[in-house]
Design an enzyme around this catalytic site. Structure first.
Site, PDB file in Angstrom:
ATOM      1  N   GLU A  56       0.786  -1.236  -0.069  1.00  0.00           N
ATOM      2  CA  GLU A  56      -0.128   0.106   0.066  1.00  0.00           C
ATOM      3  C   GLU A  56       0.853   1.109  -0.075  1.00  0.00           C
ATOM      4  O   GLU A  56       2.004   1.343   0.764  1.00  0.00           O
ATOM      5  CB  GLU A  56      -1.098   0.040   1.226  1.00  0.00           C
ATOM      6  CG  GLU A  56      -1.738  -1.148   1.444  1.00  0.00           C
ATOM      7  CD  GLU A  56      -2.252  -1.368   2.861  1.00  0.00           C
ATOM      8  OE1 GLU A  56      -3.659  -1.941   2.742  1.00  0.00           O
ATOM      9  OE2 GLU A  56      -1.989  -0.897   3.842  1.00  0.00           O
ATOM     10  N   ASP A 227      -8.152  -4.718   8.786  1.00  0.00           N
ATOM     11  CA  ASP A 227      -7.580  -3.227   7.902  1.00  0.00           C
ATOM     12  C   ASP A 227      -7.687  -3.564   6.344  1.00  0.00           C
ATOM     13  O   ASP A 227      -6.579  -3.031   5.858  1.00  0.00           O
ATOM     14  CB  ASP A 227      -6.426  -3.275   8.641  1.00  0.00           C
ATOM     15  CG  ASP A 227      -5.132  -4.166   8.440  1.00  0.00           C
ATOM     16  OD1 ASP A 227      -5.580  -5.291   7.846  1.00  0.00           O
ATOM     17  OD2 ASP A 227      -4.092  -3.991   8.896  1.00  0.00           O
TER      18      ASP A 227
END
Length: 345
Positions: A56, A227
């Site tokens: 990410e 998450d």
């Protein structure tokens, strides 16, 4: 030249500063940045998912500084002798676009995640909380424990993990630091009598590590393990019973525990609570849920705090990663010697 904080310098800075003071400082910086929420250019993290993990990028800017973090999450890595999460980050000057700080963020992310949890718990947890249950004692657990002691005075822990070795490591690390630790035989035993429940497991799956029957009125749930899409930890029946608080709704709706709920289910944004525009804990019987997925402003805050902390110190080196020719319009001059002249033969 750009200031560079590598792992040895990060370790040295943190050892000299102290983990709890560093977490406290980061927590205050995060709170101050959330209070000025509207100043930020915000976006959900850019994620590249694979079958075994995710990579990410997490950017944020307040118009004066720009920061981003590169981070991965690969739960199977420890079986290969590697970390589940690694990260690095950059802080830059918006006016010039030049980077001003480049740093390791594997350790710094652990600090900022713990700092965020405890900062939020100050406004959501019961005021008389003394005991925290921890389901999952992986790499984040020690930092969470220290954060809750630093900001809330919590020093009684009830812990459980499916991996006995993880429990062993946690106890070896934390008992010498003065914590009262009960090693539970199940998640249900861990949460019994706890005022705060922290869930932090690593499996990239829709798991149920906390069931509805384990949650009693008045408890605060610090849900930090769910998450990414398809990864949750809480029994979905818990969520309608409590008031849910989130960082950035567009991201949490996709990645958090609330991915299990209808898109219109009511939630409260943390910045509104910190600004006094929305209520946090309102009664002794209220169940509060911090559906934390981690947001880029928290990383921005951690970078900002670190940058200020290392000013005037030797906790960094300088690296030459900006190509700057004498004439800014003649970049070729830096490499011209690598161009061969045509042969006249």
């Amino acid at each position: 030249m750009v200031r560079f904080v590598d792992v040895p310098n990060m370790r040295r800075w943190l050892i000299d500063t102290g983990i709890e003071p560093a977490i406290s400082g980061i927590a205050e910086t995060i709170a101050s940045d959330f209070i000025r929420w509207q100043d930020f250019d915000k976006t959900a993290r850019v994620a590249s998912h694979s079958d075994i993990g995710v990579i990410e990028l997490m950017p944020a800017s307040d118009g004066r500084q720009y920061g981003f973090k590169y981070v991965n999450g690969h739960p199977s890595n420890p079986a290969r002798g590697m970390q589940t999460v690694t990260a690095f980050g950059v802080l830059a000057d918006v006016d010039s676009g030049y980077p001003t700080l480049w740093t390791e963020m594997t350790i710094l992310t652990a600090l900022r995640t713990a700092a965020t949890s405890a900062m939020v718990a100050r406004v959501l947890a019961p005021a008389d909380a003394t005991t925290m249950a921890m389901i999952g004692t992986g790499s984040q657990a020690e930092f969470q424990a220290l954060a809750f002691r630093a900001l809330l005075g919590i020093d009684r822990l009830r812990v459980w993990d499916t991996d006995p070795r993880a429990l062993d490591v946690f106890e070896e690390n934390m008992r010498p630091l003065g914590f009262d630790i009960l090693r539970a035989n199940s998640a249900a035993e861990a949460v019994a009598g706890a005022h705060i429940i922290t869930t932090c497991t690593a499996d990239k799956a829709n798991a149920t590590v906390l069931t509805d029957d384990m949650v009693v009125p008045g408890v605060h749930i610090n849900a930090i393990g769910g998450d990414c899409p398809g990864k949750t930890e809480l029994d979905a029946r818990i969520l309608p019973r409590g008031d849910i608080f989130v960082e950035y709704p567009p991201q949490t709706r996709i990645e958090g525990e609330i991915q299990q709920l209808d898109a219109e289910h009511p939630i409260t944004e943390l910045w509104q609570v910190l600004r006094g525009e929305a209520a946090g804990r309102t009664s002794d019987e209220q169940i509060t849920v911090f559906d934390s997925v981690g947001f880029a402003i928290e990383d921005f805050s951690a970078l900002r705090y670190l940058a200020a902390a290392i000013d005037g110190t030797d906790y960094f080196t300088e690296v030459d990663i900006i190509a700057e020719p004498a004439d800014p319009k003649n970049l070729f001059a830096l490499v011209a010697q690598g161009a061969a002249a045509p042969s006249l033969a």
